[in-house]
Every structure is written in C-alpha cells, then in structure tokens.
Design a protein around this motif. Sequence first.
Motif, PDB file in Angstrom:
ATOM      1  N   GLU A 105      41.189  14.306 -12.999  1.00 43.94           N
ATOM      2  CA  GLU A 105      41.724  14.225 -14.365  1.00 43.94           C
ATOM      3  C   GLU A 105      40.977  15.120 -15.348  1.00 43.94           C
ATOM      4  O   GLU A 105      40.920  14.823 -16.530  1.00 43.94           O
ATOM      5  N   PHE A 107      41.792  18.184 -16.296  1.00 46.53           N
ATOM      6  CA  PHE A 107      42.812  18.790 -17.147  1.00 46.53           C
ATOM      7  C   PHE A 107      44.112  18.028 -16.982  1.00 46.53           C
ATOM      8  O   PHE A 107      44.333  17.381 -15.960  1.00 46.53           O
ATOM      9  N   GLU A 108      44.984  18.129 -17.975  1.00 47.39           N
ATOM     10  CA  GLU A 108      46.275  17.440 -17.894  1.00 47.39           C
ATOM     11  C   GLU A 108      47.212  18.071 -16.872  1.00 47.39           C
ATOM     12  O   GLU A 108      48.072  17.395 -16.312  1.00 47.39           O
ATOM     13  N   ASP A 109      47.038  19.374 -16.612  1.00 47.20           N
ATOM     14  CA  ASP A 109      48.001  20.073 -15.772  1.00 47.20           C
ATOM     15  C   ASP A 109      47.499  20.456 -14.384  1.00 47.20           C
ATOM     16  O   ASP A 109      48.234  21.071 -13.616  1.00 47.20           O
ATOM     17  N   CYS A 110      46.248  20.094 -14.042  1.00 50.72           N
ATOM     18  CA  CYS A 110      45.765  20.442 -12.703  1.00 50.72           C
ATOM     19  C   CYS A 110      44.495  19.672 -12.350  1.00 50.72           C
ATOM     20  O   CYS A 110      43.818  19.132 -13.215  1.00 50.72           O
ATOM     21  N   GLU A 111      44.203  19.676 -11.075  1.00 52.80           N
ATOM     22  CA  GLU A 111      42.932  19.184 -10.571  1.00 52.80           C
ATOM     23  C   GLU A 111      42.009  20.377 -10.398  1.00 52.80           C
ATOM     24  O   GLU A 111      42.465  21.513 -10.291  1.00 52.80           O
TER      25      GLU A 111
END
Length: 121
Positions: A105, A107-111
């Motif tokens: 978690e 970033f909102e758009d990736c691991e």
Amino acid sequence: MSKGTQILTLTGLRFDANLGILDHEKSSPQPIRVDAELNLGTQPLLPHDDDILHVLDYRKVRTIVIDECTAVHVNLLESLIGKVAHRLMQLPGVIGVRVQIAKLEIFEDCEVAIRVETGQW
C-alpha cells in the motif's frame, strides 16, 4: 536417477511489518507480501523415512520470515530484505536464498517490491 535439486518455496505470505520512512509508516505497521525460495541442493528423491525432523520444516521458515520482518522498525526495504535473506541462509542445508518483499500500500496505483538472491543457484 535417485536424487534431484530441491527448492522450498513460500509464496504470498502476507502480514504487517514495521517498515518505512514516512511518518504514517513509522507510527503503524505496513502490509507486505513475502515470497521466498530456499535452495536445499541435491536431495534424495525418496527420503530414508517420512519424519519431519529429517527435512527442513517449512513452518520454521515461515516463522523466521515473520519474526525478522516484525522484530523492529526498519526504514528501508533494502535493509529488511537483507536481514531476511541473511537469516534464511543460516538454516541447516540451505545453500541459496531468493526473497522478494512487496510493500502493498505504498502508492494508490501500484505495489513496490524488491528481490534479492544470494548463495548457490
């Protein structure tokens, strides 16, 4: 052929770890996913008995990974993965280790994940 190379693999181990440099990461654990491969070298295809005491118990590997990742707060993913790989290499019979740790978690758009390989492969 009575022997083969044996690789013990743990995949998708998920738990919270004290990891990160951001304020919210320092105040509460972050969810991570750990994958680990342990090269046990050449092993008999048929063990001489069916006793867990004569093989590497994967419950022990799981516990070591969790303990190393939750013992103390670590700022860097690179530091944490090094600790885990070093500890797993100390297990009897282990001649190589591959570990990947993903921050789930960050970033909102990736691991974000890092992988390390040490020993013999």
